[in-house]
Design a protein around this motif. Sequence first.
Motif, PDB file in Angstrom:
ATOM      1  N   PRO A 161       0.819  -1.225   0.000  1.00 45.52           N
ATOM      2  CA  PRO A 161       0.000   0.000   0.000  1.00 45.52           C
ATOM      3  C   PRO A 161       0.849   1.268   0.000  1.00 45.52           C
ATOM      4  N   ASP A 162       0.313   2.310  -0.634  1.00 48.25           N
ATOM      5  CA  ASP A 162       1.047   3.570  -0.743  1.00 48.25           C
ATOM      6  C   ASP A 162       1.433   4.131   0.615  1.00 48.25           C
ATOM      7  N   THR A 163       0.587   3.916   1.625  1.00 50.28           N
ATOM      8  CA  THR A 163       0.913   4.428   2.966  1.00 50.28           C
ATOM      9  C   THR A 163       2.201   3.809   3.494  1.00 50.28           C
ATOM     10  N   LEU A 164       2.412   2.527   3.217  1.00 57.99           N
ATOM     11  CA  LEU A 164       3.644   1.862   3.644  1.00 57.99           C
ATOM     12  C   LEU A 164       4.847   2.354   2.849  1.00 57.99           C
ATOM     13  N   VAL A 165       4.668   2.468   1.548  1.00 53.82           N
ATOM     14  CA  VAL A 165       5.770   2.936   0.699  1.00 53.82           C
ATOM     15  C   VAL A 165       6.206   4.330   1.142  1.00 53.82           C
ATOM     16  N   ARG A 166       5.245   5.214   1.391  1.00 52.81           N
ATOM     17  CA  ARG A 166       5.556   6.587   1.790  1.00 52.81           C
ATOM     18  C   ARG A 166       6.254   6.628   3.153  1.00 52.81           C
ATOM     19  N   ALA A 167       5.781   5.817   4.083  1.00 51.60           N
ATOM     20  CA  ALA A 167       6.401   5.807   5.413  1.00 51.60           C
ATOM     21  C   ALA A 167       7.845   5.341   5.350  1.00 51.60           C
ATOM     22  N   ILE A 168       8.103   4.305   4.563  1.00 49.96           N
ATOM     23  CA  ILE A 168       9.478   3.812   4.411  1.00 49.96           C
ATOM     24  C   ILE A 168      10.342   4.863   3.724  1.00 49.96           C
TER      25      ILE A 168
END
Length: 268
Positions: free
Chosen positions: A192-199
Amino acid sequence: MRLDELLQRPEALPVVPDVAARLIATFGQTEVDLNDVAQTLEQDPALSARVLRQANSALLRLLRPVHSVRDAVWVLGLTRLRALVLAAAVQSRFPAPAGIELERFWDYSLAAAALARTVCAPRQLDDAVALTAALLHGVGTLVMHQVMPTPMLALQAQVPWWSLQRPLAEQQTLGYTYADVGAALAAHWRLPDTLVRAIAQHVQPLRHDPPDPLAAVVHMVAWRARVWMTDNARDTLIHSYPDAVGELLQLDPDLLVNPDVVPAGQGA
């Protein structure tokens, strides 16, 4: 090696294992049959064995050991199990990164994940997503050490991967950090984009406007896990505490400067 050159190497962005891909597809689903999850995981015995080893780490604070896939599914629940499967999938694709002791690396990652829910509480963030982001935030380190071992071994000799100074050293030496590489792998695996952005943003979350709260959470738990790996001393914790990020999350500093907040494990 430039970031674009690294990401063009096929071994840097391998295909996600089938079992992990099926669990990735459960992100966002409101109802998931845990029996189906167990059957899916049982199809990959090697991946299952890695998951069980990580599940029984003291860092996850399980009330009892788990000895089978079905046991793990019901004891861990979908959120933690999915995160551990993704971590095991990464390990299966990067089994021998030069200069990295995998057991120490996953102890570090599990320590960060174990703290994620605690750090989320004051902001009422999604602790399930935070746990996954915290567990996977460092995977770019494995990619870099496996795909370009010579420059990474040289950097490792100067600044160990768990050092608080390592992200800055990577940026100055390479022009990018493990966070950039890890985010590329997460995007390639369609997390999910939320995970990609957080990383992607966790190394310097305040440089983004507005700051991503989940990236700030990952920043805090990554900092805490690094200190745990280094010496876990109260003086180090107090003097290196990320005040601005902690204030963004409205954290009580005493929450993370307690040396005992991370369960006993291998550490330094």
